[in-house]
Write a protein that holds these residues in place. Structure first.
Motif, PDB file in Angstrom:
ATOM      1  N   ARG A  37       0.847  -1.192   0.000  1.00  0.00           N
ATOM      2  CA  ARG A  37       0.000   0.000   0.000  1.00  0.00           C
ATOM      3  C   ARG A  37       0.882   1.241   0.000  1.00  0.00           C
ATOM      4  O   ARG A  37       1.918   1.270   0.657  1.00  0.00           O
ATOM      5  CB  ARG A  37      -0.888   0.049   1.238  1.00  0.00           C
ATOM      6  N   GLY A  38       0.433   2.255  -0.731  1.00  0.00           N
ATOM      7  CA  GLY A  38       1.160   3.514  -0.769  1.00  0.00           C
ATOM      8  C   GLY A  38       0.585   4.481   0.254  1.00  0.00           C
ATOM      9  O   GLY A  38      -0.602   4.406   0.607  1.00  0.00           O
ATOM     10  N   LEU A  39       1.450   5.388   0.749  1.00  0.00           N
ATOM     11  CA  LEU A  39       1.005   6.394   1.716  1.00  0.00           C
ATOM     12  C   LEU A  39       1.226   7.774   1.098  1.00  0.00           C
ATOM     13  O   LEU A  39       2.155   8.487   1.452  1.00  0.00           O
ATOM     14  CB  LEU A  39       1.782   6.229   3.031  1.00  0.00           C
ATOM     15  N   GLY A  40       0.382   8.083   0.161  1.00  0.00           N
ATOM     16  CA  GLY A  40       0.450   9.397  -0.466  1.00  0.00           C
ATOM     17  C   GLY A  40       1.229   9.385  -1.765  1.00  0.00           C
ATOM     18  O   GLY A  40       2.107   8.545  -1.971  1.00  0.00           O
ATOM     19  N   ALA A  41       0.868  10.304  -2.653  1.00  0.00           N
ATOM     20  CA  ALA A  41       1.519  10.408  -3.961  1.00  0.00           C
ATOM     21  C   ALA A  41       1.701  11.869  -4.312  1.00  0.00           C
ATOM     22  O   ALA A  41       0.943  12.735  -3.859  1.00  0.00           O
ATOM     23  CB  ALA A  41       0.683   9.712  -5.028  1.00  0.00           C
ATOM     24  N   PRO A 128      -4.121   0.398  10.915  1.00  0.00           N
ATOM     25  CA  PRO A 128      -3.168  -0.649  10.514  1.00  0.00           C
ATOM     26  C   PRO A 128      -2.822  -0.636   9.019  1.00  0.00           C
ATOM     27  O   PRO A 128      -1.864  -1.285   8.620  1.00  0.00           O
ATOM     28  CB  PRO A 128      -3.889  -1.954  10.886  1.00  0.00           C
ATOM     29  N   TRP A 129      -3.575   0.099   8.208  1.00  0.00           N
ATOM     30  CA  TRP A 129      -3.286   0.134   6.770  1.00  0.00           C
ATOM     31  C   TRP A 129      -2.381   1.324   6.411  1.00  0.00           C
ATOM     32  O   TRP A 129      -2.098   1.555   5.254  1.00  0.00           O
ATOM     33  CB  TRP A 129      -4.588   0.250   5.937  1.00  0.00           C
ATOM     34  N   ARG A 130      -1.979   2.095   7.426  1.00  0.00           N
ATOM     35  CA  ARG A 130      -1.283   3.354   7.132  1.00  0.00           C
ATOM     36  C   ARG A 130       0.043   3.474   7.884  1.00  0.00           C
ATOM     37  O   ARG A 130       0.355   4.541   8.395  1.00  0.00           O
ATOM     38  CB  ARG A 130      -2.145   4.551   7.561  1.00  0.00           C
ATOM     39  N   SER A 131       0.808   2.415   7.967  1.00  0.00           N
ATOM     40  CA  SER A 131       2.071   2.536   8.698  1.00  0.00           C
ATOM     41  C   SER A 131       2.967   3.576   8.018  1.00  0.00           C
ATOM     42  O   SER A 131       3.056   3.616   6.785  1.00  0.00           O
ATOM     43  CB  SER A 131       2.790   1.187   8.734  1.00  0.00           C
ATOM     44  N   ASP A 132       3.621   4.420   8.838  1.00  0.00           N
ATOM     45  CA  ASP A 132       4.564   5.397   8.266  1.00  0.00           C
ATOM     46  C   ASP A 132       5.985   5.079   8.732  1.00  0.00           C
ATOM     47  O   ASP A 132       6.864   5.929   8.701  1.00  0.00           O
ATOM     48  CB  ASP A 132       4.159   6.829   8.637  1.00  0.00           C
ATOM     49  N   ARG A 133       6.192   3.847   9.149  1.00  0.00           N
ATOM     50  CA  ARG A 133       7.507   3.440   9.646  1.00  0.00           C
ATOM     51  C   ARG A 133       8.443   3.187   8.454  1.00  0.00           C
ATOM     52  O   ARG A 133       8.071   2.506   7.503  1.00  0.00           O
ATOM     53  CB  ARG A 133       7.323   2.154  10.456  1.00  0.00           C
ATOM     54  N   ASP A 134       9.655   3.698   8.528  1.00  0.00           N
ATOM     55  CA  ASP A 134      10.670   3.532   7.469  1.00  0.00           C
ATOM     56  C   ASP A 134      10.115   3.897   6.093  1.00  0.00           C
ATOM     57  O   ASP A 134      10.133   3.079   5.172  1.00  0.00           O
ATOM     58  CB  ASP A 134      11.196   2.091   7.421  1.00  0.00           C
ATOM     59  N   LEU A 135       9.622   5.091   5.966  1.00  0.00           N
ATOM     60  CA  LEU A 135       9.047   5.491   4.674  1.00  0.00           C
ATOM     61  C   LEU A 135      10.128   5.576   3.603  1.00  0.00           C
ATOM     62  O   LEU A 135      11.224   6.078   3.847  1.00  0.00           O
ATOM     63  CB  LEU A 135       8.364   6.854   4.795  1.00  0.00           C
ATOM     64  N   ALA A 136       9.769   5.051   2.429  1.00  0.00           N
ATOM     65  CA  ALA A 136      10.629   5.222   1.254  1.00  0.00           C
ATOM     66  C   ALA A 136       9.799   5.931   0.192  1.00  0.00           C
ATOM     67  O   ALA A 136       8.590   5.724   0.106  1.00  0.00           O
ATOM     68  CB  ALA A 136      11.093   3.865   0.747  1.00  0.00           C
ATOM     69  N   ALA A 137      10.458   6.774  -0.586  1.00  0.00           N
ATOM     70  CA  ALA A 137       9.766   7.419  -1.709  1.00  0.00           C
ATOM     71  C   ALA A 137      10.200   6.710  -2.982  1.00  0.00           C
ATOM     72  O   ALA A 137      11.389   6.608  -3.268  1.00  0.00           O
ATOM     73  CB  ALA A 137      10.132   8.903  -1.757  1.00  0.00           C
ATOM     74  N   LEU A 138       9.212   6.158  -3.707  1.00  0.00           N
ATOM     75  CA  LEU A 138       9.502   5.509  -4.984  1.00  0.00           C
ATOM     76  C   LEU A 138       9.198   6.514  -6.091  1.00  0.00           C
ATOM     77  O   LEU A 138       8.087   7.036  -6.150  1.00  0.00           O
ATOM     78  CB  LEU A 138       8.631   4.265  -5.187  1.00  0.00           C
ATOM     79  N   ARG A 139      10.200   6.756  -6.945  1.00  0.00           N
ATOM     80  CA  ARG A 139       9.921   7.637  -8.081  1.00  0.00           C
ATOM     81  C   ARG A 139       9.559   6.757  -9.276  1.00  0.00           C
ATOM     82  O   ARG A 139      10.377   5.975  -9.756  1.00  0.00           O
ATOM     83  CB  ARG A 139      11.122   8.518  -8.424  1.00  0.00           C
ATOM     84  N   ILE A 140       8.318   6.903  -9.713  1.00  0.00           N
ATOM     85  CA  ILE A 140       7.812   6.072 -10.813  1.00  0.00           C
ATOM     86  C   ILE A 140       7.833   6.898 -12.096  1.00  0.00           C
ATOM     87  O   ILE A 140       7.346   8.040 -12.113  1.00  0.00           O
ATOM     88  CB  ILE A 140       6.367   5.586 -10.536  1.00  0.00           C
TER      89      ILE A 140
ATOM     90  N   ARG B 131       2.716  -7.129   8.493  1.00  0.00           N
ATOM     91  CA  ARG B 131       3.101  -6.285   9.628  1.00  0.00           C
ATOM     92  C   ARG B 131       2.166  -5.085   9.737  1.00  0.00           C
ATOM     93  O   ARG B 131       1.649  -4.620   8.730  1.00  0.00           O
ATOM     94  CB  ARG B 131       4.514  -5.759   9.427  1.00  0.00           C
ATOM     95  N   GLY B 132       2.027  -4.582  10.925  1.00  0.00           N
ATOM     96  CA  GLY B 132       1.189  -3.399  11.079  1.00  0.00           C
ATOM     97  C   GLY B 132       0.106  -3.634  12.115  1.00  0.00           C
ATOM     98  O   GLY B 132      -0.583  -2.720  12.523  1.00  0.00           O
ATOM     99  N   GLY B 133       0.024  -4.895  12.494  1.00  0.00           N
ATOM    100  CA  GLY B 133      -0.854  -5.203  13.613  1.00  0.00           C
ATOM    101  C   GLY B 133      -2.325  -5.124  13.300  1.00  0.00           C
ATOM    102  O   GLY B 133      -2.746  -5.130  12.143  1.00  0.00           O
ATOM    103  N   ARG B 134      -3.064  -5.059  14.356  1.00  0.00           N
ATOM    104  CA  ARG B 134      -4.517  -5.066  14.245  1.00  0.00           C
ATOM    105  C   ARG B 134      -5.081  -4.132  15.301  1.00  0.00           C
ATOM    106  O   ARG B 134      -4.391  -3.754  16.238  1.00  0.00           O
ATOM    107  CB  ARG B 134      -5.043  -6.480  14.452  1.00  0.00           C
ATOM    108  N   VAL B 135      -6.348  -3.805  15.136  1.00  0.00           N
ATOM    109  CA  VAL B 135      -7.019  -2.953  16.112  1.00  0.00           C
ATOM    110  C   VAL B 135      -7.512  -3.840  17.240  1.00  0.00           C
ATOM    111  O   VAL B 135      -8.080  -4.897  16.990  1.00  0.00           O
ATOM    112  CB  VAL B 135      -8.225  -2.247  15.466  1.00  0.00           C
ATOM    113  N   ALA B 136      -7.231  -3.394  18.460  1.00  0.00           N
ATOM    114  CA  ALA B 136      -7.755  -4.156  19.593  1.00  0.00           C
ATOM    115  C   ALA B 136      -9.252  -3.904  19.662  1.00  0.00           C
ATOM    116  O   ALA B 136      -9.688  -2.776  19.847  1.00  0.00           O
ATOM    117  CB  ALA B 136      -7.072  -3.705  20.879  1.00  0.00           C
ATOM    118  N   THR B 137     -10.034  -4.940  19.444  1.00  0.00           N
ATOM    119  CA  THR B 137     -11.483  -4.769  19.522  1.00  0.00           C
ATOM    120  C   THR B 137     -12.043  -5.781  20.502  1.00  0.00           C
ATOM    121  O   THR B 137     -11.749  -6.965  20.415  1.00  0.00           O
ATOM    122  CB  THR B 137     -12.162  -5.005  18.159  1.00  0.00           C
ATOM    123  N   ALA B 138     -12.805  -5.259  21.413  1.00  0.00           N
ATOM    124  CA  ALA B 138     -13.520  -6.168  22.300  1.00  0.00           C
ATOM    125  C   ALA B 138     -14.786  -6.575  21.560  1.00  0.00           C
ATOM    126  O   ALA B 138     -15.590  -5.721  21.221  1.00  0.00           O
ATOM    127  CB  ALA B 138     -13.875  -5.458  23.602  1.00  0.00           C
TER     128      ALA B 138
END
Lengths: 163, 446
Positions: A37-41, A128-140, B131-138
């Motif tokens: 998944r991408g985080l912004g373009a 959980p779909w938006r991790s910003d850990r260790d972001l890399a920018a891919l130039r396409i 990776r990225g985990g999950r939401v804790a939901t009761a």
């Protein structure tokens, strides 16, 4: 710099790609496809370059494949109405995001969270779909753009680089 | 590490769109969303094939694909390595997915766009969590309670002694056991090819007598396909039809009762009721909560619907066993006030005091009784004679009389009409007309 008239990515399309739309990335190597998944373009160079930020921590295979052969497909889908475009091309640069691109990713994260919240998915729920850990920018470097909105026009080639 | 596919069932609810990626022969990737993924046993999945022809073309050269699915309850993402094995254009997996797609399409209002071409079958090679985990939901309700809930509802059913009690018991017990907001019990009317609301809970208006054509909306589709259908996140779906305010004026103009709606409904489930291979109706539940009805609830509700169907069929059968009518009593009208009843033969619609009451079988039945009342002052009737009455031309009443009588009785009560139906004993019906009956009949085409 804004895209110029006649480029592969029109100003209208650029505005769409940079808006809060879901970004999914397809890559592959040795016959094995991968999803990320991408985080912004951000569209730069008059439409010649499309930067997509991705968490190398969450999607390591995507970044590895992009590094290995550069082949990439990026699909941008607006969650409210499913308007969708797919851009295919080559990644020719992978680097940590510049401050401007980092800010772009953070701005995107906030806006997509908001857009999904309007559809009933709380920001906590979509985090959980938006991790910003260790972001890399891919130039396409875009080579083809397809319409992928569900319907009879899905898969139609919108623009292609000549030569 | 590979996770068992069965632990991912939530991902196959069709709530958060899944993603598929394939490679062309030259290695160019293609990535797209797809509307439906279904689990086939422990080692295979089926993907809906509607319009992504590039995916189909790619799979012919490189059969490996990547699939990303999301659990809608905790947002955990799972990455599946899958291998294309072939496409099916019929069979159980195709039929199930086609039904799900029709349900989604009906809600979206795009019936042609979502036509299923085929289902693509894949072996699952590996499953891992992203990776990225999950939401804790009761969980709002603990899992594994399906049978307990089904038992609570069926227990209430077993105590009910006649049809009206059966319908009320199931409506009340469902609300208590499942904690959702609104329920409809809909009956199948084979003659008119529609469902008719017999009872409800949780809506502003009862909607008794409202009709749903087969194939329309989630309930109509479930009836047509005779399959349970669930929607867990209606926010994805465009609102189906505009809100219609129930009003006597609208009822009179359209000769129909508005189907009640739950504003902001997020989850719906429609469960067909079948007995002896015959469709009796549909049980329909709605909630404003997302994912209010899980797969386990679906199973529990299927059990409830079967039990309800059997209870209705039993009430029908028993009502025919009633003794012959007792002494024919005639109650003189309490007032001389005229009671205007209008009957339109073209659809058997009946209006009382210019307000729409009912149409179809129930309308014809009421008019038949009112004519008998006018001709000889009769007020007492039995199920047996109604079933035997050739003038009614109602072969479908053979098995459905009790439900139609209940529909008529409830509708008369709801309209506070000066005509009432009473049930003095099993298999017996008493007509009560509070005034001087004036019946106007319009023949077909008038």
């Amino acid at each position: 710099m804004r895209p110029v008239q006649g480029s592969l990515i029109s100003a209208e399309l650029a505005a769409f790609l940079e808006s809060p739309v879901m970004i999914i990335l397809g890559t592959g190597s040795a016959g094995v496809p991968e999803i990320g998944r991408g985080l912004g373009a951000s569209v730069e160079g008059g439409g010649d370059a499309l930067y997509v930020m991705v968490s190398a921590w969450q999607w390591p295979e995507t970044v590895a494949n992009a590094r290995a052969n550069g082949r990439i497909a990026a699909t941008f889908a607006r969650p409210a109405d499913y308007v969708t475009y797919q851009v295919k091309g080559r990644v020719d640069l992978i680097a940590p995001p510049t401050p401007a691109l980092h800010a772009c990713a953070m701005h995107y994260a906030a806006r997509i969270a908001e857009a999904l919240a309007e559809l009933g998915l709380s920001p906590e729920h979509t985090a959980p779909w938006r991790s910003d850990r260790d972001l890399a920018a891919l130039r396409i470097r875009p080579a083809q753009v397809f319409v992928q909105t569900p319907g009879s026009r899905a898969g139609r080639l919108l623009a292609e680089r000549r030569g | 590490m590979t996770l068992p596919l069965a632990t991912l069932d939530g991902c196959f609810e069709g709530v958060v769109p899944s993603i598929v990626c394939t490679l062309a022969a030259d290695g160019t990737p293609n990535v797209s969303y797809l509307s439906h993924v279904a689990r086939l046993g422990e080692a295979q999945v089926a993907l809906s094939n509607q319009f992504f022809s590039k995916t189909a073309a790619n799979l012919r050269s490189i059969p490996r694909a990547a699939l990303l699915v999301v659990d809608p309850t905790d947002s955990a993402q799972y990455r599946l390595d899958i291998l294309y094995r072939g496409s099916r254009e019929d069979g159980p997996a195709f039929a199930r997915m086609a039904a799900d797609l029709r349900a989604t399409s009906a809600q979206l209002g795009v019936t042609d766009v979502m036509r299923l071409r085929a289902v693509d079958i894949f072996d699952v090679l590996a499953v891992r969590q992203v990776r990225g985990g999950r939401v804790a939901t009761a969980p709002e309700r603990p899992a594994g309670q399906g049978l307990v809930r089904a038992l609570a509802v069926t227990e209430a059913l077993t105590r009910a002694t006649e049809l009206a009690g059966v319908v009320d018991a199931v409506l009340d017990a469902l609300a208590a056991a499942f904690g959702h907001e609104a329920t409809l019990v809909l009956l199948h009317d084979p003659g008119r090819g529609c469902l008719v609301a017999l009872g409800s809970r949780g809506y502003g208006a009862s909607g008794i007598g409202a009709e749903v054509p087969l194939g329309e909306g989630l309930a109509g589709l479930a009836a047509q396909d005779r399959r349970l259908l669930r929607v867990g996140d209606a926010s994805r779906l465009r609102r189906y039809g505009a809100a219609i305010e129930a009003s006597a004026e609208l009822e009179a103009r359209t000769r129909s009762v508005a189907l009640p709606r739950l504003p902001e409904a997020m989850s719906q489930v429609a469960v067909p009721m079948e007995v002896q291979g015959r469709l009796l109706g549909v049980l329909f539940l709605e909630s404003t909560r997302r994912m209010a009805f899980g797969a386990e609830d679906g199973l529990a509700l299927s059990l409830v619907a079967r039990q309800l169907g059997t209870a209705i069929a039993l009430a029908e059968a028993e009502s025919g066993e009633a003794a012959a009518a007792g002494p024919q009593g005639s109650t003189p009208p309490v007032t001389d006030r005229p009671v205007q009843v209008t009957h339109h033969a073209q659809d058997d619609s009946v209006f009382i005091e210019h307000e729409y009451l009912v149409k179809g079988v129930a309308g014809r039945l009421l008019i038949w009784m009112l004519h008998a009342y006018q001709a000889g002052g009769r007020v007492d009737f039995t199920n047996r004679e109604i079933r035997a009455e050739g003038a009614l031309r109602l072969p479908e009443l053979k098995d459905n009389l009790e439900t139609r009588l209940l529909l008529l009785q409830r509708r008369l009560e709801e309209k506070r009409a000066p005509v009432r139906l009473l049930r003095p004993a099993r298999g017996r019906i008493r007509l009560e007309v509070q005034g001087r009956l004036v019946v106007t009949s319009h023949r077909r085409g008038t």
